[in-house]
Design an enzyme around this catalytic site. Structure first.
Site, PDB file in Angstrom:
ATOM      1  N   GLU A  31      55.017  20.298  31.409  1.00 48.78           N
ATOM      2  CA  GLU A  31      53.972  20.331  32.430  1.00 48.78           C
ATOM      3  C   GLU A  31      53.363  21.727  32.565  1.00 48.78           C
ATOM      4  OE1 GLU A  31      52.819  17.701  35.228  1.00 48.78           O
ATOM      5  OE2 GLU A  31      52.819  17.241  33.097  1.00 48.78           O
ATOM      6  N   THR A  53      42.917  18.879  36.424  1.00 47.01           N
ATOM      7  CA  THR A  53      43.831  19.447  37.415  1.00 47.01           C
ATOM      8  C   THR A  53      43.532  20.920  37.660  1.00 47.01           C
ATOM      9  OG1 THR A  53      45.538  17.908  36.732  1.00 47.01           O
ATOM     10  CG2 THR A  53      46.253  19.813  37.988  1.00 47.01           C
TER      11      THR A  53
END
Lengths: 315, 315
Positions: free
Chosen positions: A137, A190
């Site tokens: 991530e 994001t």
């Protein structure tokens, strides 16, 4: 290290809703039906390879060092620090849209580390896999966030106390909870949706937010659906990000009007989630939200699910 | 409205610890042994009077409309809105220091409304008394805060979702928890200790705070003492207020060194609280904190208690 049997493992990891209104950066839960598959298999050639990625229209890099799932598995193999005479091949099947706010990269990372761990005969527990998936991530979003990936790996409602090293708590998941997810066909990165957030918040709003998060968690532990509903508010992040999502306020209002306990942005959007107490309500809510998007000419995908308390699994 | 029996009720309400590190303005718990007594009795003369206040060196007003407890009872009687041919007298015995950060005014308000409610034959449930007691707090501190008063009235760990009208949640209280309280003999006014707080906080710190509050509540529900310990941190309020308390850092360090799960400021100070898993540890922690205050020449009071899960009670 030697090979264990079988020599091929296919794993699934689910889509996830992060933030969950009042739980910005600390709360997430997993759903059923949407998610990614990763097949891990032994190869004669040493090293780790991603042999194929499907379902993402060629948008994701196959180079292991540039791929979220690849980096997660590399981090895991590094921790094992063993000599291997064999290699590992990964096939990634993306069955959920990128940039939807449903933890697309987290699902791939979680499925990848879960599959490889199974292939290698489970050297790690499920919880121990989390730091590796967080590494993936980190590569994807530029910061180490464990909320999506913890929920994808472990399932249920997850509270992330700290992200790196991850300290995560599996919360109770009330049995009746259903989730409606609507994904308008627009894409938000994001990184961009994080940039627009203010770096400072009013103390008074922060207090309201932590009061709501506290009561949401109390509601989860006591299966108090009313309390969960009273707690699902976000006065800090949602007002800033909602402007990126056409029809947000109308969809939220429609969801609440049709019995939703709460409704907010899933992750950094553009998907919205709504929680309710039954499948019937969840479907009504979905219809009502869809009507809003139709009225402004936006295509969308609708998904209804109970909370997935299983997390990543072998297929 | 007619009199019910008996014609005199003496009630006790306990001292309380508010904020509890990561729960600024939303979390509180009650302790045993310290607190205030209020005796309510019928009088021939209509109206409400405070006939005596002891234990506060004449610092508190006896005029009902200026006294926290008086205002709380007035608010309650107003809600009853009934004709009474009798009056009510209150005797307040303060058995805890003012301005200590242990909810002194809240204990009086809670004891007063509890005593009068009992005297009148319980027209209200315990929970229903809370809004009246909050009215009293509003008069005392200038803002309506329910954290101390809810814990004093209801007992145990209390989460205040909203202050006015109060929406409070009784959390689970793990059985082993013990509290050490040290009160250095200096006084801090709540109003002043609120003024020095910054109106804005960094989003990143707010996220850390709500992650800690969330995990503290999860720890309370699951009786996970380690998790409670990992969660008892406050990066927002404590650093600002700690400068008002001589020896704060050294006391906190001493508490943690002697096994405290966590240690922070009680309410707005100057008292400190430390939570631990046994009476032995709680006493060791108290000694260690006391040694710090002795070394800088400050007098102090030390108090050890389990968490009081009973709240206000008839004596």
């Amino acid at each position: 290290m030697t090979k264990s049997n079988p020599n091929k493992i296919k794993a699934f990891a689910p889509a996830t809703v992060a933030n969950v209104a009042c739980g910005f950066d600390v709360l997430g839960f997993a759903i059923h039906g949407l998610g990614d598959y990763v097949t891990a298999s032994y190869s004669e050639e040493p090293g780790l390879r991603i042999t194929s990625i499907s379902g993402e229209e060629g948008k994701l890099p196959k180079e292991v060092e540039k791929n979220t799932a690849g980096l997660a598995v590399l981090s895991m193999l590094k921790e094992l620090d063993e000599e291997r005479e064999f290699g590992i091949d990964l096939e990634i099947e993306k069955k959920m849209p990128l940039g939807s706010g449903l933890g697309s990269s987290a699902a791939s990372s979680a499925a990848a580390v879960f599959a490889v761990n199974e292939l290698l005969g489970k050297p790690f527990s499920r919880h121990d896999l989390l730091p590796f998936a967080v590494e993936g991530e980190l590569a994807a979003s530029g910061t180490a966030h464990a909320d999506n990936v913890a929920a994808a790996l472990i399932g249920g409602f997850i509270l992330v106390k700290t992200h790196q090293p991850p300290d995560v708590i599996s919360l109770n998941t009330p049995d009746k909870l259903h989730c409606t997810i609507i994904h308008p066909e627009i894409e938000i990165q994001t990184k961009n949706s994080r940039k627009i957030l203010r770096k400072q918040v009013a103390l008074q709003k922060a207090v309201t937010q932590w009061a709501n998060l506290g009561s949401l968690i109390a509601g989860l532990y006591t299966n108090d659906y009313d309390l969960i509903g009273r707690s699902l508010h976000d006065e800090i992040i949602e007002p800033v990000r909602a402007v990126l999502i056409p029809g947000f306020s109308e969809m939220q209002e429609a969801a609440l009007h049709h019995g939703a306990l709460g409704c907010s942005i899933s992750g950094s959007g553009p998907s919205l989630f709504a929680l309710s107490k039954s499948r019937d309500e969840a479907e009504e809510i979905g219809k009502a939200m869809g009507t809003v998007l139709k009225s402004i000419g936006l295509e969308y995908n609708l998904h209804i699910s109970k909370i997935n308390t299983e997390g990543a699994s072998v297929v």
